[in-house]
Design an enzyme around this catalytic site. Sequence first.
Site, PDB file in Angstrom:
ATOM      1  N   HIS A 114      -4.800  -9.762  -1.351  1.00 15.41           N
ATOM      2  CA  HIS A 114      -4.820  -9.355   0.061  1.00 15.41           C
ATOM      3  C   HIS A 114      -6.043 -10.614   0.798  1.00 15.41           C
ATOM      4  CE1 HIS A 114      -3.423  -5.375  -0.036  1.00 15.41           C
ATOM      5  NE2 HIS A 114      -3.119  -5.787   0.428  1.00 15.41           N
ATOM      6  N   ALA A 128       3.026  -1.806   4.053  1.00 13.60           N
ATOM      7  CA  ALA A 128       3.016  -1.598   5.047  1.00 13.60           C
ATOM      8  C   ALA A 128       2.357  -1.977   6.021  1.00 13.60           C
ATOM      9  CB  ALA A 128       1.652  -0.009   4.590  1.00 13.60           C
ATOM     10  N   SER A 144       0.925  -1.168   0.009  1.00 11.77           N
ATOM     11  CA  SER A 144       0.034   0.015  -0.684  1.00 11.77           C
ATOM     12  C   SER A 144       0.687   1.604   0.065  1.00 11.77           C
ATOM     13  CB  SER A 144      -1.174  -0.236   1.739  1.00 11.77           C
ATOM     14  OG  SER A 144      -1.742  -0.869   1.372  1.00 11.77           O
ATOM     15  N   HIS A 189      -3.575   0.741  -4.745  1.00 11.16           N
ATOM     16  CA  HIS A 189      -3.011  -0.264  -5.777  1.00 11.16           C
ATOM     17  C   HIS A 189      -3.429  -0.088  -6.669  1.00 11.16           C
ATOM     18  CE1 HIS A 189      -1.584  -3.183  -1.989  1.00 11.16           C
ATOM     19  NE2 HIS A 189      -2.416  -1.736  -0.829  1.00 11.16           N
ATOM     20  N   ASN A 243       2.163   3.333  11.027  1.00  9.04           N
ATOM     21  CA  ASN A 243       1.391   4.062  12.149  1.00  9.04           C
ATOM     22  C   ASN A 243       1.655   3.811  13.532  1.00  9.04           C
ATOM     23  OD1 ASN A 243      -0.197   2.130  10.389  1.00  9.04           O
ATOM     24  ND2 ASN A 243      -1.016   1.886  12.319  1.00  9.04           N
ATOM     25  N   HIS A 260      -6.485   4.444   7.076  1.00  9.10           N
ATOM     26  CA  HIS A 260      -6.071   3.846   5.891  1.00  9.10           C
ATOM     27  C   HIS A 260      -5.509   5.460   5.464  1.00  9.10           C
ATOM     28  CE1 HIS A 260      -5.141   1.530   2.255  1.00  9.10           C
ATOM     29  NE2 HIS A 260      -5.484   2.356   1.405  1.00  9.10           N
ATOM     30  N   MET A 299      -0.963  -6.900   7.618  1.00  2.22           N
ATOM     31  CA  MET A 299      -2.555  -7.497   6.584  1.00  2.22           C
ATOM     32  C   MET A 299      -2.192  -8.875   4.905  1.00  2.22           C
ATOM     33  SD  MET A 299      -5.376  -5.028   6.957  1.00  2.22           S
ATOM     34  CE  MET A 299      -5.981  -4.100   8.550  1.00  2.22           C
ATOM     35  N   SER A 300      -0.791  -8.516   5.295  1.00  2.00           N
ATOM     36  CA  SER A 300      -0.346  -9.652   3.896  1.00  2.00           C
ATOM     37  C   SER A 300       1.302  -9.943   4.105  1.00  2.00           C
ATOM     38  CB  SER A 300       0.130  -8.000   2.630  1.00  2.00           C
ATOM     39  OG  SER A 300       1.078  -7.177   3.073  1.00  2.00           O
ATOM     40  N   TYR A 322      -8.094 -10.458   2.886  1.00  2.00           N
ATOM     41  CA  TYR A 322      -8.974  -9.628   3.501  1.00  2.00           C
ATOM     42  C   TYR A 322     -10.075  -9.725   2.652  1.00  2.00           C
ATOM     43  CZ  TYR A 322      -6.589  -5.192   2.567  1.00  2.00           C
ATOM     44  OH  TYR A 322      -6.243  -4.635   1.307  1.00  2.00           O
ATOM     45  N   GLU A 323      -9.437  -9.283   1.025  1.00  2.00           N
ATOM     46  CA  GLU A 323     -10.435  -9.231  -0.032  1.00  2.00           C
ATOM     47  C   GLU A 323     -11.871 -10.226  -0.231  1.00  2.00           C
ATOM     48  OE1 GLU A 323      -8.489  -6.230  -3.294  1.00  2.00           O
ATOM     49  OE2 GLU A 323      -6.476  -7.254  -2.221  1.00  2.00           O
TER      50      GLU A 323
HETATM   51  N1  HPA Z   1      -2.282  -3.146  11.791  1.00  2.00           N
HETATM   52  C1  HPA Z   1      -2.062  -3.674  10.361  1.00  2.00           C
HETATM   53  N2  HPA Z   1      -2.058  -3.385   8.776  1.00  2.00           N
HETATM   54  C2  HPA Z   1      -1.507  -2.408   8.795  1.00  2.00           C
HETATM   55  C3  HPA Z   1      -1.340  -1.211   9.459  1.00  2.00           C
HETATM   56  C4  HPA Z   1      -2.219  -1.714  11.276  1.00  2.00           C
HETATM   57  O1  HPA Z   1      -1.542  -0.925  12.297  1.00  2.00           O
HETATM   58  N3  HPA Z   1      -1.233  -0.519   9.223  1.00  2.00           N
HETATM   59  C5  HPA Z   1      -1.228  -0.722   7.811  1.00  2.00           C
HETATM   60  N4  HPA Z   1      -1.773  -2.199   7.996  1.00  2.00           N
END
Ligand code: HPA
Length: 272
Positions: A81, A111, A28, A59, A233, A245, A209-210, A83-84
Amino acid sequence: MLNKVNEAAAYILEKAGQKPELGLILGSGLGVLAEEIENPIAIPYNEIPHFPVSTVEGHKGQLVIGALSGKIVAAMQGRFHYYEGYSMQEVTFPVRVMKAMGMSHILVTNAAGGVNESFKPGDLMIIADHINYMGANPLIGPNEKEFGPRFPDMSSAYTKELVALAEGIAKEENIDVKKGVYIGFTGPTYETPAEVRMARILGGDAVGMSTVPEVIVAAHGGMKVLGISCITNMAAGILDQPLSHEEVIETTEMVKATFLSFVKRIVAEMEI
Ligand code: HPA
């Protein structure tokens, strides 16, 4: 699956007219790296036989092939992903295709949220190892032995020489790069503060998440892997603020220059 993988690989090689040696998966906000590729040939995922199609914001959904830092690379600008709603096999299909195209090395980026409290947003983290907390594994099901062994060794899924190379370059370039363990959750929810505390107790430094499925499949195929997380973050509960996001994309924007120069030098110095 072998036939599908080979068909996709043949299609890409034919279109590209050259043989990529390094695979890049861009997370991302990190797709900008593909814009640095010289004489690029971009192939939208929906043109490639058997490829899933990317849906998430930030993306692009194309494979970009060309020269980067003196190497021929194939970069995924956007990934799939779990989750998609894709299966683990779909999520990792492109890695199988990269291997079938003859690539022995892969650089995976993402990310991620910082779990280690000494991290700060904007840090880059070299992935030393991962924890699969996704409750799924792309290798579940019959093993196709052309791809790799039934019980793959994961003791050096992240190639030590590549970790050392990246660390050395960071030092020379004066980039304060972190190193740590990536823990993969399914998403799409960000974690709760309690889950983040758990992740820390389990030994996680960053959460995302990847990456985990792709690296499992790369390891299955005996590929050499380097993983780099952009800490966009602090994970939930560390700071008194909600996650979004938008923040993730803003931070990748902020570290773009450092990320690009770091990765380009790694690619230049990788021995393939
Ligand atoms: N958690 C999960 N996935 C992420 C995060 C997070 O804090 N930041 C960017 N991708």
